[in-house]
Design a protein around this motif. Structure first.
Motif, PDB file in Angstrom:
ATOM      1  N   GLU A  97      18.076  33.716  -3.882  1.00  8.86           N
ATOM      2  CA  GLU A  97      17.036  32.799  -3.394  1.00  8.86           C
ATOM      3  C   GLU A  97      16.157  33.499  -2.361  1.00  8.86           C
ATOM      4  O   GLU A  97      16.566  34.472  -1.726  1.00  8.86           O
ATOM      5  N   ASP A  98      14.937  33.023  -2.239  1.00 15.16           N
ATOM      6  CA  ASP A  98      14.024  33.615  -1.255  1.00 15.16           C
ATOM      7  C   ASP A  98      14.361  33.160   0.164  1.00 15.16           C
ATOM      8  O   ASP A  98      14.433  33.965   1.081  1.00 15.16           O
ATOM      9  N   ASP A 101      16.524  26.888   3.549  1.00 19.61           N
ATOM     10  CA  ASP A 101      15.887  26.072   4.591  1.00 19.61           C
ATOM     11  C   ASP A 101      16.780  24.855   4.847  1.00 19.61           C
ATOM     12  O   ASP A 101      17.782  24.972   5.541  1.00 19.61           O
ATOM     13  N   THR A 102      16.477  23.709   4.263  1.00 19.72           N
ATOM     14  CA  THR A 102      17.346  22.540   4.462  1.00 19.72           C
ATOM     15  C   THR A 102      18.661  22.683   3.688  1.00 19.72           C
ATOM     16  O   THR A 102      19.650  22.051   4.010  1.00 19.72           O
ATOM     17  N   GLY A 103      18.631  23.485   2.639  1.00 19.04           N
ATOM     18  CA  GLY A 103      19.817  23.664   1.795  1.00 19.04           C
ATOM     19  C   GLY A 103      19.850  22.729   0.601  1.00 19.04           C
ATOM     20  O   GLY A 103      20.737  22.817  -0.247  1.00 19.04           O
ATOM     21  N   THR A 105      17.850  22.475  -2.078  1.00 23.95           N
ATOM     22  CA  THR A 105      17.634  23.100  -3.386  1.00 23.95           C
ATOM     23  C   THR A 105      18.909  23.792  -3.861  1.00 23.95           C
ATOM     24  O   THR A 105      19.382  23.553  -4.978  1.00 23.95           O
ATOM     25  N   LYS A 129      17.043  30.075   7.478  1.00 21.46           N
ATOM     26  CA  LYS A 129      16.585  29.339   8.667  1.00 21.46           C
ATOM     27  C   LYS A 129      17.692  28.360   9.034  1.00 21.46           C
ATOM     28  O   LYS A 129      17.610  27.169   8.682  1.00 21.46           O
ATOM     29  N   PHE A 150       7.125  28.831   9.523  1.00 21.62           N
ATOM     30  CA  PHE A 150       6.762  28.871   8.109  1.00 21.62           C
ATOM     31  C   PHE A 150       6.295  30.270   7.735  1.00 21.62           C
ATOM     32  O   PHE A 150       5.313  30.772   8.266  1.00 21.62           O
ATOM     33  N   VAL A 151       7.021  30.891   6.836  1.00 21.68           N
ATOM     34  CA  VAL A 151       6.750  32.293   6.494  1.00 21.68           C
ATOM     35  C   VAL A 151       6.211  32.443   5.074  1.00 21.68           C
ATOM     36  O   VAL A 151       6.465  31.607   4.207  1.00 21.68           O
TER      37      VAL A 151
HETATM   38  P1  IMP Z   1      15.422  23.926   0.894  1.00 23.22           P
HETATM   39  O1  IMP Z   1      15.776  23.157  -0.330  1.00 23.22           O
HETATM   40  O2  IMP Z   1      14.884  23.040   1.983  1.00 23.22           O
HETATM   41  O3  IMP Z   1      16.505  24.851   1.393  1.00 23.22           O
HETATM   42  O4  IMP Z   1      14.131  24.761   0.571  1.00 23.22           O
HETATM   43  C1  IMP Z   1      14.111  25.935  -0.075  1.00 23.22           C
HETATM   44  C2  IMP Z   1      12.729  26.149  -0.624  1.00 23.22           C
HETATM   45  O5  IMP Z   1      11.709  25.680   0.266  1.00 23.22           O
HETATM   46  C3  IMP Z   1      12.484  27.635  -0.764  1.00 23.22           C
HETATM   47  O6  IMP Z   1      12.883  28.090  -2.028  1.00 23.22           O
HETATM   48  C4  IMP Z   1      10.980  27.723  -0.564  1.00 23.22           C
HETATM   49  O7  IMP Z   1      10.317  27.520  -1.783  1.00 23.22           O
HETATM   50  C5  IMP Z   1      10.640  26.588   0.344  1.00 23.22           C
HETATM   51  N1  IMP Z   1      10.476  27.043   1.744  1.00 23.22           N
HETATM   52  C6  IMP Z   1      11.254  26.740   2.790  1.00 23.22           C
HETATM   53  N2  IMP Z   1      10.826  27.333   3.921  1.00 23.22           N
HETATM   54  C7  IMP Z   1       9.735  28.049   3.568  1.00 23.22           C
HETATM   55  C8  IMP Z   1       8.834  28.917   4.305  1.00 23.22           C
HETATM   56  O8  IMP Z   1       8.947  29.168   5.512  1.00 23.22           O
HETATM   57  N3  IMP Z   1       7.835  29.469   3.568  1.00 23.22           N
HETATM   58  C9  IMP Z   1       7.661  29.261   2.240  1.00 23.22           C
HETATM   59  N4  IMP Z   1       8.477  28.461   1.520  1.00 23.22           N
HETATM   60  C10 IMP Z   1       9.502  27.864   2.181  1.00 23.22           C
END
Ligand code: IMP
Ligand code: MG
Length: 172
Positions: A97-98, A101-103, A105, A129, A150-151
């Protein structure tokens, strides 16, 4: 759109860290065939750079998931757009994964993959993060732990732009 992007992690730092991760993964999975699973589109740059540096046999597959919401904040409502091409039963699977963030996905993806009975299932992410976490996800390895900013770059987008930046940057 005219924006300024400040470098957070340089191309050299990112590539050095990916090499370290590839070395560690090649050792950890020595003697095995590893399937790298990328989550489109953000993980593509990291996945290919990691794969190029690994010294064990690998295969690749991809899924696509979208979350409804605006460009900087996801809603948490996820939709599976593209599933894996092939079954993963009995395989060693590494989800790439790239950014974690919240986890939401990754926990969603892992839940689905677990029902398919892989021999092993683990996750690596280029960026983490931790302060944003809402759902716990067990990580095998993270490239860099970053603050809540935000990156973009190295696959990460803002409104589908900037994925091709060869470094990790912050929009000012
Ligand atoms: P999660 O489900 O909140 O963990 O989000 C993961 C997805 O949110 C990543 O695969 C990204 O596509 C997007 N995302 C979260 N933070 C960033 C950021 O800082 N920059 C760009 N995309 C982000
Ligand atoms: Mg993404």
């Amino acid at each position: 759109m005219q924006v300024n992007i400040e470098t957070l992690i340089s191309k050299e730092e990112v590539e050095k860290r990916i090499q370290e991760m590839a070395d560690e993964l090649s050792e950890r999975y020595a003697g095995k065939y590893l399937k790298l699973v990328g989550i489109l589109k953000g993980s593509v740059f990291f996945l290919t750079e990691l794969a190029k540096r690994m010294t064990i046999p690998i295969t690749m597959d991809f899924i696509s998931i979208s979350s409804y919401g605006n460009s900087m904040e996801s809603s948490g409502i996820l939709k599976f757009n593209k599933d894996l091409d092939d079954p993963i039963e009995g395989e060693d699977v590494l989800v790439v994964e790239d950014i974690l963030d919240t986890g939401r996905t990754l926990s969603y993806v892992l839940k689905i993959f677990e029902t398919r009975k892989p021999a092993s299932l683990a996750v690596v992410t280029l960026l983490d993060k931790p302060s944003r976490r809402l759902v716990n996800v067990d990580l095998l390895m993270a490239g860099f732990s970053i603050e809540d900013r935000f990156v973009v770059g190295y696959g990460l987008d803002y409104a589908q732009q900037y994925r091709n930046l060869p470094y990790i940057g912050v929009i000012e």
